[in-house]
Each structure stands twice: as structure tokens, then as C-alpha cells.
Design an enzyme around this catalytic site. Sequence first.
Site, mmCIF file in Angstrom:
data_model
loop_
_atom_site.group_PDB
_atom_site.id
_atom_site.type_symbol
_atom_site.label_atom_id
_atom_site.label_comp_id
_atom_site.label_asym_id
_atom_site.label_seq_id
_atom_site.Cartn_x
_atom_site.Cartn_y
_atom_site.Cartn_z
ATOM 1 N N HIS A 115 -3.682 -4.474 7.645
ATOM 2 C CA HIS A 115 -3.758 -3.289 8.498
ATOM 3 C C HIS A 115 -2.855 -3.432 9.603
ATOM 4 C CE1 HIS A 115 -5.011 0.525 10.349
ATOM 5 N NE2 HIS A 115 -5.598 0.814 9.331
ATOM 6 N N ARG A 164 -9.375 8.004 -1.553
ATOM 7 C CA ARG A 164 -10.447 8.277 -0.465
ATOM 8 C C ARG A 164 -11.443 9.480 -0.940
ATOM 9 N NH1 ARG A 164 -8.791 6.763 5.319
ATOM 10 N NH2 ARG A 164 -10.657 7.930 5.824
ATOM 11 N N GLU A 220 -10.906 -9.291 3.206
ATOM 12 C CA GLU A 220 -9.634 -8.974 3.537
ATOM 13 C C GLU A 220 -9.884 -8.848 5.045
ATOM 14 O OE1 GLU A 220 -7.342 -5.889 1.834
ATOM 15 O OE2 GLU A 220 -6.273 -5.349 3.744
ATOM 16 N N THR A 246 -8.072 3.657 8.123
ATOM 17 C CA THR A 246 -9.278 3.035 8.140
ATOM 18 C C THR A 246 -9.550 2.246 9.592
ATOM 19 O OG1 THR A 246 -8.955 2.345 5.684
ATOM 20 C CG2 THR A 246 -10.769 1.276 6.892
ATOM 21 N N GLU A 264 -8.538 0.255 -2.930
ATOM 22 C CA GLU A 264 -9.551 0.537 -1.989
ATOM 23 C C GLU A 264 -10.502 1.664 -2.102
ATOM 24 O OE1 GLU A 264 -7.153 0.844 1.484
ATOM 25 O OE2 GLU A 264 -6.237 -1.164 1.473
ATOM 26 N N ASN A 267 0.988 -1.163 0.280
ATOM 27 C CA ASN A 267 -0.047 0.004 0.096
ATOM 28 C C ASN A 267 0.885 1.292 0.083
ATOM 29 O OD1 ASN A 267 -1.453 2.393 1.152
ATOM 30 N ND2 ASN A 267 -3.118 0.965 1.605
ATOM 31 N N HIS A 307 -5.653 3.703 -1.906
ATOM 32 C CA HIS A 307 -7.041 3.805 -1.109
ATOM 33 C C HIS A 307 -7.288 5.320 -1.964
ATOM 34 C CE1 HIS A 307 -9.557 4.239 2.496
ATOM 35 N NE2 HIS A 307 -10.409 4.555 1.466
ATOM 36 N N ARG A 320 -7.277 12.954 0.345
ATOM 37 C CA ARG A 320 -6.320 13.430 1.228
ATOM 38 C C ARG A 320 -4.944 13.093 0.923
ATOM 39 N NH1 ARG A 320 -7.314 10.132 6.565
ATOM 40 N NH2 ARG A 320 -9.418 11.310 6.423
ATOM 41 N N HIS A 365 0.920 6.116 1.721
ATOM 42 C CA HIS A 365 1.992 6.869 2.670
ATOM 43 C C HIS A 365 2.626 7.792 1.898
ATOM 44 C CE1 HIS A 365 -0.312 4.643 5.467
ATOM 45 N NE2 HIS A 365 0.356 3.447 5.016
HETATM 46 N N1 PXP Z 1 -5.913 -2.924 4.027
HETATM 47 C C1 PXP Z 1 -6.791 -1.865 4.013
HETATM 48 C C2 PXP Z 1 -8.261 -2.328 3.746
HETATM 49 C C3 PXP Z 1 -6.413 -0.634 4.598
HETATM 50 O O1 PXP Z 1 -7.266 0.184 4.824
HETATM 51 C C4 PXP Z 1 -5.045 -0.572 4.896
HETATM 52 C C5 PXP Z 1 -4.627 0.894 5.333
HETATM 53 O O2 PXP Z 1 -4.665 1.720 4.417
HETATM 54 C C6 PXP Z 1 -4.206 -1.311 4.987
HETATM 55 C C7 PXP Z 1 -4.628 -2.749 4.467
HETATM 56 C C8 PXP Z 1 -2.593 -1.203 5.043
HETATM 57 O O3 PXP Z 1 -2.328 -0.844 6.520
HETATM 58 P P1 PXP Z 1 -1.012 -0.514 6.946
HETATM 59 O O4 PXP Z 1 -0.553 0.536 6.227
HETATM 60 O O5 PXP Z 1 -1.341 -0.208 8.300
HETATM 61 O O6 PXP Z 1 -0.171 -1.617 6.518
#
Ligand code: PXP
Length: 245
Positions: free
Chosen positions: A196, A45, A151, A101, A70, A7, A43, A49, A10
Site C-alpha cells: 500500500h 470489491r 501483509e 483500502t 484481495e 496490483n 481486489h 467498482r 487501477h
Molecule cells: N495491498 C493491499 C492489501 C491493498 O488493498 C492495496 C491497494 O489496493 C495494495 C496492496 C496496493 O496499494 P497501491 O495501489 O497503493 O500500491
Amino acid sequence: MIKLGVNIDHIATFRQARGEGVPSIIEAALVCEKAGADGITVHLREDRRHIQDYDVYSLREVLKTKLNLEMAATEEILSVALDAKPDSVCMVPEKREELTTEGGLDVKNNKKNISSIASKLKKAGIAVSIFVNADLEQVAACSEVGADAVELHTGKYSLLFRESGASSSECKDELKRIAEASKEASKRKLILNAGHGLDYENVGQICKIRGMNEFNIGFSIISKAIFNGLQKAVFDMKSLIEKNS
Ligand code: PXP
């Protein structure tokens, strides 16, 4: 072998802070692919953001692996998904004020809306996943609305692992809940993913759960990347200044 979706939201958060187009999401995604990532997750959003619509379209064009989008279960984001055609969509709950999330989607009480969005995505050839808490009824509801995958939310487990320790009863209980929900997903022939809060310390135990197909991991990887790269970044700038002074 369990697959890794990275992901990269960030990186986009960092880019948006300066608003000058760097660091590049595309470059980040290509580095992740080169390092062995099996897919890239972003994601989009509702408040835009971090990831922007154009990121989704550009990633769609350059990725050699898979693009997982996402999104909140809303018509506005659905229209972007149907147009950009990621390989898969993971429906997530979304609140504007949250930092990330915070919980799984309540599929059980929103079956009509979620199944309507799922069927439009599937008709467009996009695989449908749903982000849910490790709850048997929510997993069952995912199957009832026609999802291809679930998931499982590992955020609570990750927090308990860090705050109470891997051997605490709370952490073990949550791990057990994830294992039970995984069994339910397999029983219902749903592809089983998790994500997550997964990091370099807590991922091992989740790997041991049977039937896991893919993890989506972002924050811990990007955090580690800062320190893996900072020394070289400072060294390179110092060398350049020395050479030109
Ligand atoms: N899966 C989902 C559905 C999420 O919303 C997120 C966070 O954006 C992640 C995975 C990844 O989480 P993390 O950034 O804490 O590894």
C-alpha cells in the site's frame, strides 16, 4: 529476493470508466508477467467498482505466475474465491465509501468470522494472508486465526515519507513499527508481505526490513506506466495519421 506482486485494479478502474472492455486486464497482467512480476493481485470489491468476477476467472486461466485475490471477509466474495481458486487470498477491510483500502483488518476483534473464512479457504488449498496495520497484537491475532501470511499496511509510512520526509521522526517511528511487526510475524512463522502506497522512492527502506517475502504494488507502477508509454502512444497515432493523410 523479495517478490513483486503487481496490483492491476487501477487498469480495471480505467476500463470501467468507458465500459467498452479496454484496456484489457488480461493483456495488462501478461505484460506485468513478461516484465518480471512474480504475481498479479486484484481486489474483487463488494461494489465491483473495478475488477469484475469474470476478470478473476480469466486471470486464473491465463496467468503463469500467481494470482492473489484481495477480498473482504464476507460469504459472498468467499464463494467466488472458492470457485475461482486463486493461489492466495488476502483478506482486507472494506468500506463502500473509501477511495482505497484505508486501514488494516481488525483481526483481534473479529477472530470468529475471520478464522471461519480462513479455514474454508485453506481447505480449498488457497493460501491465506491478512492485511493488517503494523501492530503486534493484530499480527498475533493473524497467527491465532490460522493465516499463512500477513501483509503489513505500509500506507501510513508512505504518506509520512511523502509529507514529512524520510528523515522525519514520524516516518522513522512508523518504519520502526513495521520492523517490529515484521519481527513478530517471523517469530510466529507467518509469511511476511507488505503493501500500500509503496513507490519508487519509498520502497528501498522497506526492502531492508528482514524477512520480507513479497510486496504488492499497484498505483505507483500504473502511474509510471502512463508516462513511460504516453510519448510512444502519441508518436504512433501521429505516424498513422501522417501515413494515411
Ligand atoms: N495491498 C493491499 C492489501 C491493498 O488493498 C492495496 C491497494 O489496493 C495494495 C496492496 C496496493 O496499494 P497501491 O495501489 O497503493 O500500491
